[in-house]
Motif scaffolding. Structure first.
Motif, PDB file in Angstrom:
ATOM      1  N   GLY A  27     -12.463  43.152  70.818  1.00 12.81           N
ATOM      2  CA  GLY A  27     -11.519  42.226  71.328  1.00 12.81           C
ATOM      3  C   GLY A  27     -10.812  41.811  70.025  1.00 12.81           C
ATOM      4  O   GLY A  27      -9.770  40.834  70.225  1.00 12.81           O
ATOM      5  N   CYS A  28     -10.945  42.214  68.984  1.00 11.06           N
ATOM      6  CA  CYS A  28     -10.264  41.522  67.714  1.00 11.06           C
ATOM      7  C   CYS A  28      -8.870  42.085  67.874  1.00 11.06           C
ATOM      8  O   CYS A  28      -8.395  43.116  67.887  1.00 11.06           O
ATOM      9  N   GLN A  29      -7.838  40.953  67.653  1.00  7.60           N
ATOM     10  CA  GLN A  29      -6.513  41.150  67.624  1.00  7.60           C
ATOM     11  C   GLN A  29      -6.063  41.761  66.323  1.00  7.60           C
ATOM     12  O   GLN A  29      -5.116  42.614  66.121  1.00  7.60           O
ATOM     13  N   VAL A  30      -6.734  41.157  65.224  1.00  9.43           N
ATOM     14  CA  VAL A  30      -6.297  41.433  63.779  1.00  9.43           C
ATOM     15  C   VAL A  30      -7.657  41.989  63.349  1.00  9.43           C
ATOM     16  O   VAL A  30      -8.623  41.234  63.364  1.00  9.43           O
ATOM     17  N   ILE A  31      -7.641  43.073  62.637  1.00 11.03           N
ATOM     18  CA  ILE A  31      -8.697  43.519  61.800  1.00 11.03           C
ATOM     19  C   ILE A  31      -8.222  43.842  60.171  1.00 11.03           C
ATOM     20  O   ILE A  31      -7.076  44.429  59.934  1.00 11.03           O
ATOM     21  N   ARG A  32      -8.847  42.933  59.246  1.00  4.83           N
ATOM     22  CA  ARG A  32      -8.811  43.290  57.906  1.00  4.83           C
ATOM     23  C   ARG A  32      -9.875  44.275  57.254  1.00  4.83           C
ATOM     24  O   ARG A  32     -11.124  43.939  57.684  1.00  4.83           O
ATOM     25  N   SER A  33      -9.523  45.084  56.479  1.00  2.00           N
ATOM     26  CA  SER A  33     -10.747  46.007  55.799  1.00  2.00           C
ATOM     27  C   SER A  33     -10.355  46.344  54.340  1.00  2.00           C
ATOM     28  O   SER A  33      -9.386  46.198  54.104  1.00  2.00           O
ATOM     29  N   GLU A  34     -11.467  46.430  53.711  1.00  2.00           N
ATOM     30  CA  GLU A  34     -11.328  46.816  52.376  1.00  2.00           C
ATOM     31  C   GLU A  34     -12.887  47.469  51.953  1.00  2.00           C
ATOM     32  O   GLU A  34     -13.718  47.313  52.609  1.00  2.00           O
ATOM     33  N   LYS A  35     -12.417  48.141  50.743  1.00  2.00           N
ATOM     34  CA  LYS A  35     -13.558  48.956  50.291  1.00  2.00           C
ATOM     35  C   LYS A  35     -13.994  48.440  48.926  1.00  2.00           C
ATOM     36  O   LYS A  35     -13.363  48.758  48.019  1.00  2.00           O
ATOM     37  N   THR A  39     -21.533  42.495  46.842  1.00  6.47           N
ATOM     38  CA  THR A  39     -22.434  41.542  46.170  1.00  6.47           C
ATOM     39  C   THR A  39     -21.739  40.239  45.426  1.00  6.47           C
ATOM     40  O   THR A  39     -22.380  39.234  45.008  1.00  6.47           O
ATOM     41  N   GLN A  40     -20.297  40.252  45.390  1.00  7.79           N
ATOM     42  CA  GLN A  40     -19.838  39.230  44.942  1.00  7.79           C
ATOM     43  C   GLN A  40     -18.393  39.013  45.622  1.00  7.79           C
ATOM     44  O   GLN A  40     -17.840  40.004  46.286  1.00  7.79           O
ATOM     45  N   ARG A  41     -17.812  37.932  45.737  1.00  5.81           N
ATOM     46  CA  ARG A  41     -16.817  37.325  46.682  1.00  5.81           C
ATOM     47  C   ARG A  41     -15.457  37.958  45.715  1.00  5.81           C
ATOM     48  O   ARG A  41     -14.275  38.084  46.290  1.00  5.81           O
ATOM     49  N   GLU A  42     -15.415  37.708  44.309  1.00  5.30           N
ATOM     50  CA  GLU A  42     -14.451  38.006  43.715  1.00  5.30           C
ATOM     51  C   GLU A  42     -13.660  39.394  43.920  1.00  5.30           C
ATOM     52  O   GLU A  42     -14.311  40.325  44.124  1.00  5.30           O
ATOM     53  N   GLY A  43     -12.440  39.386  44.062  1.00  2.65           N
ATOM     54  CA  GLY A  43     -11.659  40.766  44.242  1.00  2.65           C
ATOM     55  C   GLY A  43     -11.604  41.030  45.784  1.00  2.65           C
ATOM     56  O   GLY A  43     -11.314  42.065  45.952  1.00  2.65           O
ATOM     57  N   ARG A  44     -12.018  40.551  46.748  1.00  2.00           N
ATOM     58  CA  ARG A  44     -12.351  40.777  47.970  1.00  2.00           C
ATOM     59  C   ARG A  44     -10.919  40.224  48.662  1.00  2.00           C
ATOM     60  O   ARG A  44     -10.898  39.302  49.444  1.00  2.00           O
ATOM     61  N   ILE A  49      -7.809  36.545  52.475  1.00  2.00           N
ATOM     62  CA  ILE A  49      -6.617  36.572  53.458  1.00  2.00           C
ATOM     63  C   ILE A  49      -7.169  35.975  54.785  1.00  2.00           C
ATOM     64  O   ILE A  49      -6.435  34.920  55.393  1.00  2.00           O
ATOM     65  N   LEU A  50      -7.913  36.621  55.262  1.00  2.00           N
ATOM     66  CA  LEU A  50      -8.704  36.101  56.441  1.00  2.00           C
ATOM     67  C   LEU A  50      -9.304  34.813  56.497  1.00  2.00           C
ATOM     68  O   LEU A  50      -8.791  33.822  57.293  1.00  2.00           O
ATOM     69  N   LEU A  51      -9.948  34.442  55.465  1.00  2.00           N
ATOM     70  CA  LEU A  51     -10.328  32.877  55.125  1.00  2.00           C
ATOM     71  C   LEU A  51      -9.395  31.933  55.313  1.00  2.00           C
ATOM     72  O   LEU A  51      -9.280  30.692  55.725  1.00  2.00           O
ATOM     73  N   GLN A  52      -8.195  32.243  54.796  1.00  2.00           N
ATOM     74  CA  GLN A  52      -6.976  31.371  54.673  1.00  2.00           C
ATOM     75  C   GLN A  52      -6.350  31.249  55.905  1.00  2.00           C
ATOM     76  O   GLN A  52      -5.578  30.255  56.297  1.00  2.00           O
ATOM     77  N   PHE A  53      -6.307  32.278  56.756  1.00  2.00           N
ATOM     78  CA  PHE A  53      -5.835  32.323  57.986  1.00  2.00           C
ATOM     79  C   PHE A  53      -6.383  31.904  59.320  1.00  2.00           C
ATOM     80  O   PHE A  53      -5.632  31.138  60.070  1.00  2.00           O
TER      81      PHE A  53
END
Length: 187
Positions: A27-35, A39-44, A49-53
């Motif tokens: 039921g997700c209206q918005v999906i953010r994906s990345e490759k 192991t680290q949060r930097e560069g994700r 964006i999701l965390l800010q939104f």
């Protein structure tokens, strides 16, 4: 309450479609994906964006918790940030729902196992590298700096360390290390 999905794989040749389909089915209206590595949060950037939104009452949905983070500390930090915002976390393939006591407990246990798996993989990799080095198969990365070329440019062509660094595409400090007796003083 809005459901936001997050999908992640570690490398560019991996496929996100299974995770994205599961998030749509949830039921997700918005999906953010990345490759990117987990192991680290930097560069994700998509996760950031999701965390800010996300806002109070929203739910962040993932397929499995190892898609969110690979270390227990990162996982706990993320959940803490979500909790402060009033956002819950759910997983489609695991009984994780941070809005319930059982879901929180299961989440913590899975986080420990995700970090354990990462540590085991790292140990196996180091063992493999050590074995390859013993067999003479693994020699490591080829050196980027040719000290003989640095010295030749300095002595024969009379180039300064700054010019040598620019020409070879290396740091000036690397040039100084290759030139005995310069002690960091440009000549």
């Amino acid at each position: 309450m809005t459901l936001y999905g997050y999908a992640r794989v570690s490398t560019g040749d991996q496929d996100l479609s299974v995770q994205e389909a599961a998030l749509r089915a949830a039921g997700c209206q918005v999906i953010r994906s990345e490759k990117k590595t987990g192991t680290q949060r930097e560069g994700r950037s998509e996760l950031n964006i999701l965390l800010q939104f996300l806002r109070a009452g929203d739910t962040l949905v993932i397929s499995r918790i190892d898609r969110l983070a690979r270390s227990l500390k990162d996982l706990q930090d993320l959940v803490h940030e979500l909790k402060i915002k009033g956002v819950t976390l759910k997983a489609t393939e695991q009984p994780v729902d941070t809005s319930t006591a059982t879901g929180k407990a299961f989440f913590d246990m899975l986080g420990v196992f995700a970090e354990f798996e990462t540590n085991l993989r790292r140990e196996r990799q180091m063992e493999g590298i050590a074995a390859a080095k013993q067999r003479g198969v693994y020699t490591g990365r080829k050196p980027k700096i040719d000290p003989d070329e640095v010295r030749r440019l300095h002595l024969e062509e009379k180039l300064s360390p700054s010019v040598i660094a620019r020409r070879l595409g290396i740091a000036r400090s690397s040039v100084y290390r290759s030139l005995p007796g310069t002690h960091g003083v440009e000549t």
